[in-house]
Design an enzyme around this catalytic site. Structure first.
Site, PDB file in Angstrom:
ATOM      1  N   HIS A 271       0.823  -1.215   0.000  1.00 24.79           N
ATOM      2  CA  HIS A 271       0.000   0.000   0.000  1.00 24.79           C
ATOM      3  C   HIS A 271       0.863   1.274   0.000  1.00 24.79           C
ATOM      4  CE1 HIS A 271      -3.440  -2.549   0.401  1.00 24.79           C
ATOM      5  NE2 HIS A 271      -3.112  -2.945   1.612  1.00 24.79           N
ATOM      6  N   ASP A 322      -5.043  -8.187  -3.476  1.00 28.42           N
ATOM      7  CA  ASP A 322      -5.309  -7.982  -2.060  1.00 28.42           C
ATOM      8  C   ASP A 322      -6.646  -8.559  -1.601  1.00 28.42           C
ATOM      9  OD1 ASP A 322      -5.316  -7.074   0.533  1.00 28.42           O
ATOM     10  OD2 ASP A 322      -5.216  -4.949   0.083  1.00 28.42           O
TER      11      ASP A 322
END
Ligand SMILES: [Zn+2]
Length: 449
Positions: A271, A322
């Protein structure tokens, strides 16, 4: 992986050779590797298998939580934040067993193969039975994931994740007890039992600076260092994590990781969304990678990370699906560029070639699969073919195949996937998992019931 040892010859109508699309390429595999790549082949040689469309190196999904696939649709009802989403996610985590997780992950990894993904980085933290009691085999859950990848015909890097606390100085909550080994030493002891195999590599992860106390970060980093294994960490996905870290330690999460020896070229921050200029310099200067997960980051209202600035500072890029809001690495690749366009109101931050490198070679490097991510002799025979004659991709000149694949194609355009010389997806059909939609539906239903 049980690849045929007989040489196999493929004729690629178009092949992406890293910097260009080449028409008419012969590719030969022997065992799990590519033994030859030859251009200037306008027609298929006798006996060659014909792959029409654009063949790319296999895509690497560098960040996955397989069980989040069960949330698809369910989490799109109502409003909230990352933190309210997390409550729904925990309700599914509570129900997983080694058997139900194997069934779900097998189906999810089969969906990935159908999307051209040949290697997955599974960021795995559901280790123990609910309440935290170890299974008879303390690695039963991790082994279930490794077996699921074998059954679906793809490679896995099991990023066994240390998850020890709920927040800075807080014990795990009731949902998180099954994630925790108690201490980083106990985590290391458990995962030292896991072994690499042909289709699987064992790596490490720090769930986040929230979930591993600062004085135990070095234990995880050392474990990975000793094994030269990949080390991943969720980093600054939410501003609340930054605020809590500053309150507890007087510095940013990136600075905390740097001070405890976590950063470096085998480490990947996942991220890397809410960073200071100093954080970007620390990550880039140490060669720490960045895994962007744009479809999840937008789904969870996280924000847009400074991917371009990170890369410029020296951080190699990879991509992951993810939470599996969708599983489509082409969408992840274009979303990284399109996010940057929206943020800056200018176009062309990455070429299609650079985006494909993040989706393939960059991801393989982040997962410890050296020698994958290129169509060249000696590389692992992992590749995937995108149709250039579908309703989405017909029209552009074939030499613009990379641009077409990244900016217009979707996972639905993947027609072939070969992993280690084994033809796992042929003409859009998975050859090992007969009915992937049914397998997904049954596995999700088992968790819902
Ligand atoms: Zn994640």
């Amino acid at each position: 992986m049980t690849p045929t040892q007989q040489p196999r010859t493929y004729w690629l109508e178009h092949a992406w050779l890293g910097d260009r699309v080449e028409p008419g390429v012969v590719l030969v595999t022997e065992g799990e590797r590519i033994s030859a790549v030859r251009g200037d082949a306008p027609a298929p040689p006798p006996g060659a298998e014909i792959l029409r469309g654009l063949t790319l190196p296999g895509l690497a999904n560098a960040h996955s939580h397989a069980f989040h696939r069960a949330l698809r649709g369910t989490v799109q009802v109502g409003s909230g934040t990352f933190w309210t989403w997390r409550e729904v996610m925990y309700s599914f985590a509570d129900k997983l067993t080694p058997e139900t997780y194997h069934a779900l992950a097998r189906a999810v990894y089969a969906e990935m193969a159908l999307a051209g993904i040949t290697a997955v980085g599974e960021f795995h933290y559901v280790h123990h039975a609910p309440g935290g009691t170890p299974y008879a085999d303390p690695n039963a859950m991790g082994e279930a994931l490794i077996a699921a990848a074998a059954d679906a015909g793809i490679r896995i890097t099991l990023l066994d994740t240390a998850y020890l606390s709920s927040g800075f100085g807080q014990a795990p909550n009731s949902h998180q007890l099954r994630f925790s080994d108690g201490t980083a030493e106990a985590w290391a002891e458990r995962c030292s039992v896991l072994k690499d195999r042909d289709h699987a590599r064992i790596g490490a992860a720090i769930h986040s600076v929230r979930a591993v106390p600062a004085d135990q970060l070095a234990t995880v980093a050392r474990w990975a260092e000793e094994r030269r294994a990949p080390l991943h960490v969720h980093l600054s996905e939410q501003t609340a994590e930054n605020d809590a870290c500053r309150e507890a330690h007087g510095c940013s999460p990136t600075r905390l990781l740097a001070e405890h020896g976590v950063l470096g070229p085998r480490t990947t921050g996942v991220h890397n969304t809410h960073l200071t200029d100093e954080d970007i310099a620390l990550l880039g200067g140490s060669g720490t990678g960045t895994c962007m997960c744009p479809t999840t980051e937008r789904d969870l209202a996280d924000g847009i990370g400074p991917a371009a600035a990170l890369q410029k500072a020296g951080s190699p890029l990879s991509l992951g699906s993810d939470s599996h809001a969708v599983i489509d690495l082409l969408e992840e690749a274009r979303a990284m560029e399109l996010n940057e366009r929206l943020r800056t109101r200018t176009r062309g931050h990455w070429t299609a070639a650079a985006l494909l490198r993040a989706a393939s070679a960059g991801g393989h490097a982040a997962l410890g699969w050296d020698g994958a991510g290129a169509l060249e002799a000696g590389a692992l025979a992992d590749f995937t073919t995108i149709a250039l004659d579908s309703v989405r991709t017909a029209g552009p000149l074939p030499r613009l195949g990379a641009e077409t694949a990244v900016f217009a194609a979707s996972a639905a355009d993947v027609s072939h996937t070969v992993v280690g010389g084994r033809h796992v997806v042929r003409d859009g059909v998975h050859t090992l998992v007969p009915d992937v939609p049914r397998a997904l539906a049954d596995a999700v239903e088992a968790l819902r019931g």
